[in-house]
Design a protein around this motif. Structure first.
Motif, PDB file in Angstrom:
ATOM      1  N   GLY A 101       0.781  -1.242   0.000  1.00  0.00           N
ATOM      2  CA  GLY A 101       0.000   0.000   0.000  1.00  0.00           C
ATOM      3  C   GLY A 101       0.809   1.287   0.000  1.00  0.00           C
ATOM      4  N   PRO A 102       1.713   1.499   0.958  1.00  0.00           N
ATOM      5  CA  PRO A 102       2.443   2.775   1.020  1.00  0.00           C
ATOM      6  C   PRO A 102       3.501   2.966  -0.058  1.00  0.00           C
ATOM      7  CG  PRO A 102       2.366   1.692   3.173  1.00  0.00           C
ATOM      8  CD  PRO A 102       1.942   0.686   2.159  1.00  0.00           C
ATOM      9  N   VAL A 103       3.773   1.939  -0.864  1.00  0.00           N
ATOM     10  CA  VAL A 103       4.790   2.063  -1.910  1.00  0.00           C
ATOM     11  C   VAL A 103       4.245   2.922  -3.046  1.00  0.00           C
ATOM     12  CG1 VAL A 103       6.130   0.828  -3.653  1.00  0.00           C
ATOM     13  CG2 VAL A 103       5.950  -0.088  -1.345  1.00  0.00           C
ATOM     14  N   ARG A 104       4.954   4.012  -3.358  1.00  0.00           N
ATOM     15  CA  ARG A 104       4.494   4.940  -4.394  1.00  0.00           C
ATOM     16  C   ARG A 104       4.958   4.522  -5.779  1.00  0.00           C
ATOM     17  NH1 ARG A 104       5.951  10.755  -1.517  1.00  0.00           N
ATOM     18  NH2 ARG A 104       4.428  10.644   0.185  1.00  0.00           N
ATOM     19  N   SER A 105       6.186   4.038  -5.903  1.00  0.00           N
ATOM     20  CA  SER A 105       6.701   3.645  -7.207  1.00  0.00           C
ATOM     21  C   SER A 105       7.780   2.595  -7.029  1.00  0.00           C
ATOM     22  CB  SER A 105       7.272   4.855  -7.974  1.00  0.00           C
ATOM     23  OG  SER A 105       8.405   5.378  -7.296  1.00  0.00           O
ATOM     24  N   THR A 106       7.945   1.764  -8.040  1.00  0.00           N
ATOM     25  CA  THR A 106       8.995   0.748  -8.045  1.00  0.00           C
ATOM     26  C   THR A 106       9.623   0.693  -9.430  1.00  0.00           C
ATOM     27  OG1 THR A 106       7.507  -1.044  -8.726  1.00  0.00           O
ATOM     28  CG2 THR A 106       7.754  -0.664  -6.362  1.00  0.00           C
ATOM     29  N   SER A 107      10.859   0.277  -9.471  1.00  0.00           N
ATOM     30  CA  SER A 107      11.542   0.037 -10.736  1.00  0.00           C
ATOM     31  C   SER A 107      12.705  -0.902 -10.445  1.00  0.00           C
ATOM     32  CB  SER A 107      12.045   1.341 -11.368  1.00  0.00           C
ATOM     33  OG  SER A 107      12.441   1.105 -12.708  1.00  0.00           O
ATOM     34  N   ALA A 108      13.310  -1.430 -11.491  1.00  0.00           N
ATOM     35  CA  ALA A 108      14.338  -2.441 -11.276  1.00  0.00           C
ATOM     36  C   ALA A 108      15.372  -2.413 -12.384  1.00  0.00           C
ATOM     37  CB  ALA A 108      13.698  -3.831 -11.191  1.00  0.00           C
ATOM     38  N   VAL A 109      16.530  -2.955 -12.055  1.00  0.00           N
ATOM     39  CA  VAL A 109      17.570  -3.236 -13.042  1.00  0.00           C
ATOM     40  C   VAL A 109      17.993  -4.680 -12.864  1.00  0.00           C
ATOM     41  CG1 VAL A 109      18.417  -0.863 -13.166  1.00  0.00           C
ATOM     42  CG2 VAL A 109      19.418  -2.437 -11.507  1.00  0.00           C
ATOM     43  N   ALA A 135      20.026  -4.431 -17.691  1.00  0.00           N
ATOM     44  CA  ALA A 135      18.699  -4.262 -18.277  1.00  0.00           C
ATOM     45  C   ALA A 135      17.919  -3.359 -17.337  1.00  0.00           C
ATOM     46  CB  ALA A 135      18.009  -5.611 -18.418  1.00  0.00           C
ATOM     47  N   ALA A 136      17.215  -2.382 -17.892  1.00  0.00           N
ATOM     48  CA  ALA A 136      16.549  -1.379 -17.046  1.00  0.00           C
ATOM     49  C   ALA A 136      15.080  -1.251 -17.433  1.00  0.00           C
ATOM     50  CB  ALA A 136      17.243  -0.023 -17.187  1.00  0.00           C
ATOM     51  N   ARG A 137      14.259  -1.049 -16.424  1.00  0.00           N
ATOM     52  CA  ARG A 137      12.842  -0.748 -16.657  1.00  0.00           C
ATOM     53  C   ARG A 137      12.703   0.708 -17.105  1.00  0.00           C
ATOM     54  NH1 ARG A 137      10.394  -5.651 -17.066  1.00  0.00           N
ATOM     55  NH2 ARG A 137      10.507  -6.845 -15.112  1.00  0.00           N
ATOM     56  N   THR A 138      11.637   0.984 -17.821  1.00  0.00           N
ATOM     57  CA  THR A 138      11.455   2.335 -18.350  1.00  0.00           C
ATOM     58  C   THR A 138      11.138   3.351 -17.252  1.00  0.00           C
ATOM     59  OG1 THR A 138       9.132   1.796 -18.802  1.00  0.00           O
ATOM     60  CG2 THR A 138      10.700   1.522 -20.614  1.00  0.00           C
ATOM     61  N   GLY A 139      10.636   2.898 -16.099  1.00  0.00           N
ATOM     62  CA  GLY A 139      10.309   3.831 -15.019  1.00  0.00           C
ATOM     63  C   GLY A 139      11.445   4.072 -14.047  1.00  0.00           C
ATOM     64  N   LEU A 140      12.653   3.638 -14.392  1.00  0.00           N
ATOM     65  CA  LEU A 140      13.781   3.745 -13.470  1.00  0.00           C
ATOM     66  C   LEU A 140      14.118   5.191 -13.142  1.00  0.00           C
ATOM     67  CD1 LEU A 140      16.118   2.295 -11.967  1.00  0.00           C
ATOM     68  CD2 LEU A 140      17.465   2.533 -14.068  1.00  0.00           C
ATOM     69  N   LEU A 141      14.076   6.064 -14.121  1.00  0.00           N
ATOM     70  CA  LEU A 141      14.533   7.447 -13.935  1.00  0.00           C
ATOM     71  C   LEU A 141      13.789   8.146 -12.805  1.00  0.00           C
ATOM     72  CD1 LEU A 141      16.644   7.826 -16.143  1.00  0.00           C
ATOM     73  CD2 LEU A 141      15.286   9.704 -17.046  1.00  0.00           C
ATOM     74  N   SER A 142      12.461   8.095 -12.828  1.00  0.00           N
ATOM     75  CA  SER A 142      11.678   8.817 -11.830  1.00  0.00           C
ATOM     76  C   SER A 142      11.833   8.209 -10.439  1.00  0.00           C
ATOM     77  CB  SER A 142      10.196   8.821 -12.223  1.00  0.00           C
ATOM     78  OG  SER A 142       9.710   7.490 -12.350  1.00  0.00           O
ATOM     79  N   VAL A 213      20.293  -0.879 -21.028  1.00  0.00           N
ATOM     80  CA  VAL A 213      19.528  -1.232 -22.222  1.00  0.00           C
ATOM     81  C   VAL A 213      18.142  -1.675 -21.789  1.00  0.00           C
ATOM     82  CG1 VAL A 213      21.613  -1.903 -23.460  1.00  0.00           C
ATOM     83  CG2 VAL A 213      20.320  -3.636 -22.198  1.00  0.00           C
ATOM     84  N   GLY A 214      17.234  -1.781 -22.753  1.00  0.00           N
ATOM     85  CA  GLY A 214      15.873  -2.196 -22.451  1.00  0.00           C
ATOM     86  C   GLY A 214      15.803  -3.648 -22.009  1.00  0.00           C
ATOM     87  N   TRP A 215      14.800  -3.960 -21.200  1.00  0.00           N
ATOM     88  CA  TRP A 215      14.614  -5.326 -20.705  1.00  0.00           C
ATOM     89  C   TRP A 215      14.410  -6.325 -21.849  1.00  0.00           C
ATOM     90  CZ3 TRP A 215      14.935  -5.170 -15.341  1.00  0.00           C
ATOM     91  CH2 TRP A 215      14.817  -6.391 -14.663  1.00  0.00           C
ATOM     92  N   PRO A 216      13.552  -6.014 -22.850  1.00  0.00           N
ATOM     93  CA  PRO A 216      13.332  -6.990 -23.931  1.00  0.00           C
ATOM     94  C   PRO A 216      14.589  -7.264 -24.751  1.00  0.00           C
ATOM     95  CG  PRO A 216      11.563  -5.368 -23.877  1.00  0.00           C
ATOM     96  CD  PRO A 216      12.632  -4.854 -22.980  1.00  0.00           C
ATOM     97  N   VAL A 217      15.357  -6.228 -25.119  1.00  0.00           N
ATOM     98  CA  VAL A 217      16.529  -6.450 -25.963  1.00  0.00           C
ATOM     99  C   VAL A 217      17.616  -7.178 -25.191  1.00  0.00           C
ATOM    100  CG1 VAL A 217      17.759  -4.282 -25.475  1.00  0.00           C
ATOM    101  CG2 VAL A 217      17.971  -5.357 -27.724  1.00  0.00           C
ATOM    102  N   ALA A 218      17.673  -6.986 -23.873  1.00  0.00           N
ATOM    103  CA  ALA A 218      18.653  -7.718 -23.076  1.00  0.00           C
ATOM    104  C   ALA A 218      18.344  -9.213 -23.073  1.00  0.00           C
ATOM    105  CB  ALA A 218      18.674  -7.180 -21.645  1.00  0.00           C
TER     106      ALA A 218
END
Length: 404
Positions: A101-109, A135-142, A213-218
């Motif tokens: 619940g309290p988690v606002r955003s997640t991302s991964a490498v 390999a990086a998710r597209t939401g990593l930056l924010s 790089v993107g997750w799919p291309v990796a």
């Protein structure tokens, strides 16, 4: 006719509209004094609201600065098994963490192993420069608070093709100063176009020396197994400790002991201490301002009673009851307080907005400050006017008319 047969005179009851009109008449007959008294109240309330608003705006700016330092950032990474082997996170660890619940955003490498990175195919294979491929998710930056210095970040389209974003140190080591369609690097056996270069990432320094790089291309080009090696989470600052307590079991329910969770930033404690100090300061200043306003109302109404003794005696002689006299002066006190409170609230909001805008802060005027200031002003005004109202009601007609 006997005395008992005489009709009993009963003073008419004042309706709310009559009370308002009688109370306002007392203020209209002395407009200068009423204006100055209301101004004194307004200044006190404006001081309270502007101090609360400016302090809240400053605190919001401080919270924003501390958030940039990662007070609510936690990371999850695989640890080791009981046999000392490297563990791994499940493929759906990121999705499961996002359900908290309290988690606002997640991302991964995800670390892409055995991939060397070169500026040119003429460089010896042994000289890879110590760069890492992720390999990086597209939401990593924010999530990690990163910014792009040149070019652009990966998206759903470029993540499927040989496009790469370099960390600040990685770009420096490869001698690349800008991103562009003609700038390419060799990753393993494939050429990747450099579409972006990041600024240094204070909250995730491991990304500075990485090629992302993107997750799919990796998965397509490097046989990446899809297991995340680090999950970044942003949570509600007030719930960071609670989130940390359940992250391990949520990320890997089968083996929570094989999950490593980072500890909250020390800046979080500094943020809590600052919020506590600000709260005490605001309450103290607000109480002083309201006290000053109440004293001003009481002073005004006591003087009004002393100056209007003849008027009180005349009204009593014409049949006004003690209750009606008391109601009249109490209504004047409340109207005076309301006028000062409304003017002070408006002035306080304007001062807060002007100062916060000048400082470049977000403008924050807590609703409780405005509503509480108005409510407390009317309450204190009523209490302050109660004694003068009772004193006026106790004057007998003969005593009041005989007063010089």
């Amino acid at each position: 006719m006997t005395t008992s047969a005489l009709p009993r005179l009963v003073a008419p009851r004042l309706r709310p509209r009559d009370i308002l009109r009688v109370g306002a008449a007392g203020l209209r007959t002395r407009p200068t004094r009423a204006l100055l008294s209301a101004l004194g109240i307004a200044i006190g309330i404006a001081a309270m609201i502007s101090v609360v608003g400016i302090s809240s705006s400053s605190r919001a700016d401080l919270d924003r600065t501390l958030d940039a330092l990662g007070t609510n950032l936690l990371t999850v990474s695989p640890g080791r098994t009981m046999f000392g082997e490297d563990a791994y996170l499940p493929d759906d660890a990121e999705a499961m963490i996002a359900r908290i619940g309290p988690v606002r955003s997640t991302s991964a490498v995800g670390a892409v192993d055995d991939v060397k990175i070169y500026r040119s195919d003429q460089i010896p294979r042994a000289q890879s420069g110590g760069l890492s491929a992720y390999a990086a998710r597209t939401g990593l930056l924010s999530t990690v608070g990163a910014t792009v210095r040149s070019g652009t970040w990966l998206n759903e389209a470029t993540g499927k093709y040989p496009a790469v974003v370099l960390g600040a140190d990685a770009a420096s080591r490869l001698g690349i100063g800008r991103a562009g369609p003609e700038i390419r690097i060799l990753m393993g056996r494939d050429w990747f176009t450099v579409v972006g270069i990041l600024d240094p990432v204070a909250l995730a320094p491991e990304l500075d020396s990485a090629a992302l790089v993107g997750w799919p291309v990796a998965q397509e080009r490097f046989a990446f197994d899809g297991h995340p090696t680090k999950v970044y989470t942003r949570s509600d600052p007030a719930e960071v400790e609670n989130v940390r307590a359940v992250l391990g079991a949520t990320a890997n329910p089968q083996a929570p002991n094989e999950v490593e969770v980072s500890r909250p930033s020390d800046a979080l404690e500094a943020q809590r201490a600052a919020n506590t100090a600000f709260t005490g300061l605001l309450l103290g200043l607000g109480a002083v301002a309201l006290l000053v306003g109440g004293v001003g109302v009481a002073n005004t109404m006591v003087i009004s009673v002393l100056e209007r003794r003849a008027e009180i005696g005349l009204r009593r002689s014409l049949g006004a009851t003690r209750g009606q006299i008391r109601t009249q002066f109490l209504a004047e006190s409340l109207l005076l307080s309301a006028m000062g409170g409304l003017g002070g609230a408006l002035l306080g909001v304007v001062v807060t907005f002007s100062y916060a805008t000048y400082q470049g802060w977000p403008t924050v005027v807590p609703p409780w400050a405005t509503a509480g200031g108005l409510g407390a002003t009317i309450l204190i005004g009523g209490l302050a006017g109660l004694y003068p109202a009772i004193r006026a009601a106790r004057l007998s007609p003969t005593e009041a008319l005989a007063a010089p």
